[in-house]
Design a protein around this motif. Structure first.
Motif, PDB file in Angstrom:
ATOM      1  N   GLY A  56       0.715  -1.148   0.143  1.00 47.43           N
ATOM      2  CA  GLY A  56       0.100  -0.062   0.003  1.00 47.43           C
ATOM      3  C   GLY A  56       0.965   1.312  -0.092  1.00 47.43           C
ATOM      4  O   GLY A  56       0.472   2.439   0.533  1.00 47.43           O
ATOM      5  N   ASP A  57       1.987   1.247  -0.657  1.00 49.27           N
ATOM      6  CA  ASP A  57       3.062   2.389  -0.536  1.00 49.27           C
ATOM      7  C   ASP A  57       2.783   3.227  -1.910  1.00 49.27           C
ATOM      8  O   ASP A  57       3.577   4.172  -1.851  1.00 49.27           O
ATOM      9  CB  ASP A  57       4.389   1.869  -0.510  1.00 49.27           C
ATOM     10  CG  ASP A  57       4.787   0.997   0.956  1.00 49.27           C
ATOM     11  OD1 ASP A  57       4.029   1.437   1.834  1.00 49.27           O
ATOM     12  OD2 ASP A  57       5.857   0.502   1.016  1.00 49.27           O
ATOM     13  N   GLU A  74     -10.672   2.264  -6.950  1.00 45.98           N
ATOM     14  CA  GLU A  74     -10.227   0.874  -7.354  1.00 45.98           C
ATOM     15  C   GLU A  74      -8.773   0.682  -6.781  1.00 45.98           C
ATOM     16  O   GLU A  74      -8.674  -0.447  -6.523  1.00 45.98           O
ATOM     17  CB  GLU A  74     -10.163   0.621  -8.703  1.00 45.98           C
ATOM     18  CG  GLU A  74     -11.543   0.536  -9.431  1.00 45.98           C
ATOM     19  CD  GLU A  74     -11.532   0.312 -10.834  1.00 45.98           C
ATOM     20  OE1 GLU A  74     -12.159  -0.407 -11.635  1.00 45.98           O
ATOM     21  OE2 GLU A  74     -10.896   1.109 -11.709  1.00 45.98           O
ATOM     22  N   ALA A  75      -8.112   1.491  -6.631  1.00 41.49           N
ATOM     23  CA  ALA A  75      -6.640   1.484  -6.468  1.00 41.49           C
ATOM     24  C   ALA A  75      -6.429   1.393  -5.003  1.00 41.49           C
ATOM     25  O   ALA A  75      -5.506   0.904  -4.570  1.00 41.49           O
ATOM     26  CB  ALA A  75      -5.653   2.615  -6.855  1.00 41.49           C
ATOM     27  N   GLU A  76      -7.537   1.707  -3.988  1.00 50.43           N
ATOM     28  CA  GLU A  76      -7.633   1.634  -2.659  1.00 50.43           C
ATOM     29  C   GLU A  76      -7.756   0.207  -2.499  1.00 50.43           C
ATOM     30  O   GLU A  76      -7.241  -0.071  -1.171  1.00 50.43           O
ATOM     31  CB  GLU A  76      -8.874   2.292  -2.093  1.00 50.43           C
ATOM     32  CG  GLU A  76      -8.689   3.836  -2.152  1.00 50.43           C
ATOM     33  CD  GLU A  76      -7.845   4.280  -1.007  1.00 50.43           C
ATOM     34  OE1 GLU A  76      -7.182   3.581  -0.229  1.00 50.43           O
ATOM     35  OE2 GLU A  76      -7.636   5.668  -0.879  1.00 50.43           O
ATOM     36  N   ASP A  77      -8.199  -0.723  -3.349  1.00 51.36           N
ATOM     37  CA  ASP A  77      -8.155  -1.998  -3.114  1.00 51.36           C
ATOM     38  C   ASP A  77      -6.736  -2.678  -3.368  1.00 51.36           C
ATOM     39  O   ASP A  77      -6.860  -2.825  -4.632  1.00 51.36           O
ATOM     40  CB  ASP A  77      -9.458  -2.702  -3.752  1.00 51.36           C
ATOM     41  CG  ASP A  77      -9.607  -4.164  -3.709  1.00 51.36           C
ATOM     42  OD1 ASP A  77      -8.632  -4.860  -3.037  1.00 51.36           O
ATOM     43  OD2 ASP A  77     -10.907  -4.527  -3.825  1.00 51.36           O
ATOM     44  N   ARG A  78      -6.000  -3.175  -2.635  1.00 54.58           N
ATOM     45  CA  ARG A  78      -4.767  -3.807  -2.996  1.00 54.58           C
ATOM     46  C   ARG A  78      -5.037  -5.117  -3.927  1.00 54.58           C
ATOM     47  O   ARG A  78      -4.207  -5.403  -4.705  1.00 54.58           O
ATOM     48  CB  ARG A  78      -3.871  -4.084  -1.841  1.00 54.58           C
ATOM     49  CG  ARG A  78      -3.526  -2.822  -1.147  1.00 54.58           C
ATOM     50  CD  ARG A  78      -2.660  -3.197   0.216  1.00 54.58           C
ATOM     51  NE  ARG A  78      -2.678  -2.112   1.204  1.00 54.58           N
ATOM     52  CZ  ARG A  78      -2.006  -1.953   2.246  1.00 54.58           C
ATOM     53  NH1 ARG A  78      -1.341  -3.274   2.490  1.00 54.58           N
ATOM     54  NH2 ARG A  78      -2.077  -1.052   2.949  1.00 54.58           N
ATOM     55  N   LEU A  79      -5.924  -5.778  -3.666  1.00 52.99           N
ATOM     56  CA  LEU A  79      -6.107  -7.252  -4.205  1.00 52.99           C
ATOM     57  C   LEU A  79      -6.651  -6.839  -5.681  1.00 52.99           C
ATOM     58  O   LEU A  79      -6.028  -7.343  -6.833  1.00 52.99           O
ATOM     59  CB  LEU A  79      -7.030  -7.911  -3.772  1.00 52.99           C
ATOM     60  CG  LEU A  79      -6.637  -8.813  -2.432  1.00 52.99           C
ATOM     61  CD1 LEU A  79      -7.899  -9.623  -1.892  1.00 52.99           C
ATOM     62  CD2 LEU A  79      -5.693  -9.698  -2.851  1.00 52.99           C
ATOM     63  N   ALA A  80      -7.677  -5.936  -5.874  1.00 53.54           N
ATOM     64  CA  ALA A  80      -7.713  -5.245  -7.324  1.00 53.54           C
ATOM     65  C   ALA A  80      -6.710  -4.655  -7.978  1.00 53.54           C
ATOM     66  O   ALA A  80      -6.317  -4.873  -9.310  1.00 53.54           O
ATOM     67  CB  ALA A  80      -8.884  -4.096  -7.244  1.00 53.54           C
ATOM     68  N   PHE A  81      -5.674  -3.934  -7.323  1.00 57.03           N
ATOM     69  CA  PHE A  81      -4.480  -3.359  -7.871  1.00 57.03           C
ATOM     70  C   PHE A  81      -3.419  -4.526  -8.354  1.00 57.03           C
ATOM     71  O   PHE A  81      -3.018  -4.386  -9.446  1.00 57.03           O
ATOM     72  CB  PHE A  81      -3.705  -2.544  -6.719  1.00 57.03           C
ATOM     73  CG  PHE A  81      -2.920  -1.512  -7.387  1.00 57.03           C
ATOM     74  CD1 PHE A  81      -2.114  -1.431  -8.428  1.00 57.03           C
ATOM     75  CD2 PHE A  81      -2.925   0.035  -6.648  1.00 57.03           C
ATOM     76  CE1 PHE A  81      -1.580  -0.290  -9.030  1.00 57.03           C
ATOM     77  CE2 PHE A  81      -2.346   1.111  -7.107  1.00 57.03           C
ATOM     78  CZ  PHE A  81      -1.473   0.778  -8.278  1.00 57.03           C
ATOM     79  N   LEU A  82      -3.457  -5.407  -7.422  1.00 66.63           N
ATOM     80  CA  LEU A  82      -2.469  -6.664  -7.961  1.00 66.63           C
ATOM     81  C   LEU A  82      -3.050  -7.536  -9.019  1.00 66.63           C
ATOM     82  O   LEU A  82      -2.430  -7.848 -10.062  1.00 66.63           O
ATOM     83  CB  LEU A  82      -2.422  -7.758  -6.931  1.00 66.63           C
ATOM     84  CG  LEU A  82      -1.399  -6.917  -5.469  1.00 66.63           C
ATOM     85  CD1 LEU A  82      -1.689  -7.799  -4.251  1.00 66.63           C
ATOM     86  CD2 LEU A  82       0.045  -7.041  -6.073  1.00 66.63           C
TER      87      LEU A  82
END
Length: 303
Positions: A56-57, A74-82
């Motif tokens: 989350g950096d 969407e980018a707040e959700d780390r799994l979605a980002f990954l």
């Protein structure tokens, strides 16, 4: 003809690559051939960015999210980002990736014939970090290191064209050790992020609670636990050391730097009296040089 030139990194990508100077080990030192340095930095950029996503950096509305087509929510959700990052990684192998760091990785993948597996392993490790915050046994931790650390060494061997089953096995030992060392340095920071990478069975064995890990300084039981885990990491580094003697030239020096970096970081932990709660103990340059020299001497004798 396929264009194999490296893509020019943008400002966010340059910031990611700039973190190489903070690692416990040299990423792509000056003495390596330029082609190796370029390809190692491309692989490092991937590994560093996926870790930053998992930790989350990255700014939710920053350039990295925009490159992957994510809006700030969407980018707040780390799994979605990954997930978005994995989709772009797959485009490295079968299309045109969107993120500049992955555009820079594509020529490396083509030149070296790299496969998706080590990259997918690193993404899987960061997914696991979102879902698993405690490890019951040492074997559980080793399974995590198989995803989070060992792919890095395998990429180094693949990029330098030296990967064999025996070298991969030794590399895995060194990389797992380096991951454990990093966990020991970052006990307080990890706990602040609700993560504990010290096996629960070992906390019980040494009568350590998470409240003990949250204190500003380590008591005797915590120090004994850290000393025990540091011994495990040291044993792994020594077990993997024959890898260094199995290669030659500048690659031998690079791999000695990896092993020496881990040993010098362990020296720093030892010199701190195994009190890692006051801040991450950092290796000194004299200690690093001493250990690199010792690893190279052993490699010469065994080679």
């Amino acid at each position: 003809m396929t264009d194999t030139r490296q893509a020019r990194p943008d400002a966010s990508s340059r910031a990611t690559l700039g973190k190489a100077a903070d690692e416990n080990f040299p990423v792509a030192p000056f003495f390596l051939p330029r082609a190796w340095r370029d390809d190692l930095m491309a692989a490092y950029g991937f590994a560093r960015l996926v870790d930053d996503i998992g930790d989350g950096d990255l700014a939710p509305g920053g350039a990295d999210a925009r490159h992957l087509g994510l809006d700030p929510e969407e980018a707040e959700d780390r799994l979605a980002f990954l997930d978005a990052f994995e989709a772009d990684l797959r485009r490295v192998f079968d299309g045109t990736p969107r993120h500049p760091l992955l555009q820079g990785l594509q020529p490396t993948v083509r030149r070296r014939g790299l496969t998706p597996e080590p990259f997918l392993g690193l993404i899987a490790a960061n997914r696991q970090d979102q879902l698993v915050t405690r490890y019951e046994t040492y074997d559980d931790l080793l399974a995590y290191c198989e995803l989070s650390a060992n792919p890095v060494g395998r990429l180094v061997l693949a990029i330098t064209g030296t990967d064999t089953p025996e070298r991969i096995r030794r590399s895995d030992e060194i990389c797992t050790a380096l991951q454990i060392v990093e966990h020991l340095q970052d006990v307080a920071e990890d706990l602040g992020n609700d993560r504990v990478y010290l096996p629960a069975e070992d906390l019980k064995r040494f009568h350590v609670t998470e409240n003990d890990l949250a204190r500003p300084t380590a008591g005797a039981s915590v120090r004994a636990l850290i000393a025990f885990e540091a011994g495990r990491a040291r044993d792994l580094l020594h077990a993997g050391a024959p890898l260094v003697g199995s290669v030659h030239g500048r690659l031998r020096l690079l791999l000695a730097g990896f092993a020496g970096g881990g040993l010098s970081a362990l020296d720093a932990i030892t010199d701190a009296g195994y009190d890692v709660l006051t801040g991450p103990p950092k290796a000194t340059k004299p200690s690093l040089m001493r250990h690199v020299g010792a690893v190279l001497l052993r490699a010469r004798r065994e080679g």
